[in-house]
Enzyme design. Structure first.
Site, mmCIF file in Angstrom:
data_model
loop_
_atom_site.group_PDB
_atom_site.id
_atom_site.type_symbol
_atom_site.label_atom_id
_atom_site.label_comp_id
_atom_site.label_asym_id
_atom_site.label_seq_id
_atom_site.Cartn_x
_atom_site.Cartn_y
_atom_site.Cartn_z
ATOM 1 C CG HIS A 32 41.310 0.729 -27.750
ATOM 2 N ND1 HIS A 32 41.331 1.660 -28.775
ATOM 3 C CD2 HIS A 32 42.049 -0.315 -28.197
ATOM 4 C CE1 HIS A 32 42.063 1.207 -29.777
ATOM 5 N NE2 HIS A 32 42.516 0.003 -29.454
ATOM 6 C CB CYS A 33 37.958 -4.140 -26.731
ATOM 7 S SG CYS A 33 36.244 -3.638 -26.581
ATOM 8 C CG HIS A 34 40.557 -4.055 -31.722
ATOM 9 N ND1 HIS A 34 40.443 -2.827 -32.329
ATOM 10 C CD2 HIS A 34 41.724 -4.003 -31.018
ATOM 11 C CE1 HIS A 34 41.492 -2.072 -32.017
ATOM 12 N NE2 HIS A 34 42.278 -2.761 -31.212
ATOM 13 C CE1 TYR A 50 45.390 -7.680 -37.277
ATOM 14 C CE2 TYR A 50 46.385 -5.598 -37.887
ATOM 15 C CZ TYR A 50 45.384 -6.305 -37.256
ATOM 16 O OH TYR A 50 44.367 -5.640 -36.603
ATOM 17 N NE ARG A 131 53.348 -1.307 -35.724
ATOM 18 C CZ ARG A 131 52.287 -1.719 -35.038
ATOM 19 N NH1 ARG A 131 51.606 -2.751 -35.466
ATOM 20 N NH2 ARG A 131 51.897 -1.113 -33.938
ATOM 21 C CE1 TYR A 158 48.448 3.253 -31.846
ATOM 22 C CE2 TYR A 158 47.797 1.657 -33.492
ATOM 23 C CZ TYR A 158 48.536 1.990 -32.378
ATOM 24 O OH TYR A 158 49.365 1.047 -31.796
ATOM 25 C CG ASP A 258 44.868 -3.019 -27.846
ATOM 26 O OD1 ASP A 258 44.078 -2.658 -28.737
ATOM 27 O OD2 ASP A 258 46.026 -3.413 -28.099
ATOM 28 C CG ASN A 263 49.815 -6.415 -35.364
ATOM 29 O OD1 ASN A 263 49.909 -7.369 -36.110
ATOM 30 N ND2 ASN A 263 49.018 -5.389 -35.615
HETATM 31 O O1 LIG Z 1 49.552 -1.443 -32.571
HETATM 32 C C1 LIG Z 1 48.808 -2.225 -33.218
HETATM 33 O O2 LIG Z 1 49.240 -3.162 -33.902
HETATM 34 C C2 LIG Z 1 47.347 -1.994 -33.186
HETATM 35 C C3 LIG Z 1 46.593 -2.413 -34.264
HETATM 36 C C4 LIG Z 1 45.280 -2.096 -34.311
HETATM 37 C C5 LIG Z 1 44.449 -2.410 -35.465
HETATM 38 O O3 LIG Z 1 44.906 -3.184 -36.301
HETATM 39 O O4 LIG Z 1 43.356 -1.850 -35.550
HETATM 40 O O5 LIG Z 1 44.681 -1.429 -33.288
HETATM 41 C C6 LIG Z 1 45.375 -1.056 -32.174
HETATM 42 O O6 LIG Z 1 44.748 -0.449 -31.283
HETATM 43 C C7 LIG Z 1 46.752 -1.338 -32.124
#
Ligand SMILES: O=C(O)c1cc(C(=O)O)oc(=O)c1
Length: 305
Positions: A32-34, A50, A131, A158, A258, A263
């Site tokens: 899990h990463c972005h 955001y 949010r 999520y 993550d 955020n």
């Molecule tokens: O809790 C969060 O703010 C968050 C946001 C995102 C996203 O913006 O995709 O992804 C995550 O895994 C967690």
């Protein structure tokens, strides 16, 4: 300079993470990463809630190598909406070492889905955290789930623990494997054997297609201590929750950094120390192997298993 102005108070990812003391097993997957942008190349979505700092693929791959992971699962971040261009670019650049989870609109064509599959996408993310996203009608999500089921993909969800009762019927009607982000965001101020977390455990117990990521202690923790300044026993209040899920369902859990941690409000963890968190929840080599290698490989690279 980023092409976009960050959300006020935004915390940037840790530029110099420490070397983890915990040695990851060979073949470990950060599941899990972005990637964020960079915004000049992959603009953030107009509907985003955001605006992050940039965190591009080269920076993600450098972190992967520094921490000792072999592969990544890159999850579409909500700041990119349903424009998966940055995700697909990262997947194509990863040389087979990354798979992806996309965000889709119902207007997506079959040809686009095929192209995503070829790039390495294996799941779609449905987000219920208010949010982060606007509401999408359930029938649209059902329709997309049915389409991606045909490709052998799964659904990543999520949501926050308090919303599980209302989402239960929807989740249990999904025709695919369902992967829950961040343990369904339990309130770790409540007892681990209390009714709220029991409902989440029940979801996993009664539905063998439900998996969980044991990720985001830095987001869930209320009392820390944070993964900073060499702390080897970070986020102790989250440990009982993650251990409980791992012990009950060792064959259906994943772990991820993550990164770049969107955020966060009060601190930005040292990713090396986040890796050192893993043996707190998975104390044996056997559990570490399942959590970090066997399970993510089965879900994302089944052709190699
Ligand atoms: O809790 C969060 O703010 C968050 C946001 C995102 C996203 O913006 O995709 O992804 C995550 O895994 C967690």
């Amino acid at each position: 300079m980023s092409a976009f102005a960050k959300t006020p108070g935004w915390l940037d990812w840790c530029a110099k993470p420490s070397q983890p003391r915990f040695r990851l097993p060979p073949g470990a997957v950060d599941a899990h990463c972005h990637v964020f942008g960079p915004g000049a190349e992959f603009p953030y979505a107009p509907e985003r809630k955001y605006t992050p700092c940039d965190a591009g693929k080269q920076q993600l791959f450098a972190l992967r190598d520094h921490l000792g992971f072999a592969r990544n699962v890159i999850v579409q971040a909500t700041c990119h909406g349903a424009d998966n261009a940055a995700l697909l670019d990262a997947l194509r650049a990863a040389g087979g070492r990354a798979r992806g989870v996309a965000t889709l609109k119902r207007s997506v064509s079959d040809a686009e889905l095929q192209a995503m599959h070829a790039a390495g996408v294996r799941g779609v993310r449905f987000n219920f955290v208010k949010r982060l996203v606007d509401f999408t009608p359930r029938d649209e999500l059902q329709e997309m789930a049915a389409r991606i089921a045909g490709l052998g993909w799964h659904v990543v969800v999520y949501f926050e623990a308090a919303d599980l009762p209302e989402l239960w019927d929807f989740f249990t009607s999904l025709p695919t494997t369902v992967v829950v982000d961040h343990m369904g965001r339990p309130d770790v101020g409540k007892p681990v054997d209390g009714p709220e977390f029991a409902l989440f455990l029940r979801l996993m117990r009664e539905h063998e297609n439900v998996w969980s990521k044991l990720s985001c202690p830095e987001r869930l923790s209320l009392s820390g201590p944070p993964a900073l300044h060499g702390e080897q026993r970070a986020y102790r209040d989250v440990v009982p929750f993650a251990r409980c899920v791992l012990q009950a369902f060792p064959e259906r859990v994943l772990w991820g950094t993550d990164w770049p941690h969107p955020n966060l409000k009060n601190h930005m963890p040292d990713d090396g120390l986040l890796v050192d968190f893993i043996p707190q929840i998975a104390p044996s080599a056997e559990l570490q192997q399942r959590l970090l290698v066997d399970n993510p490989m089965r879900l994302y690279w089944p052709e190699e298993c």
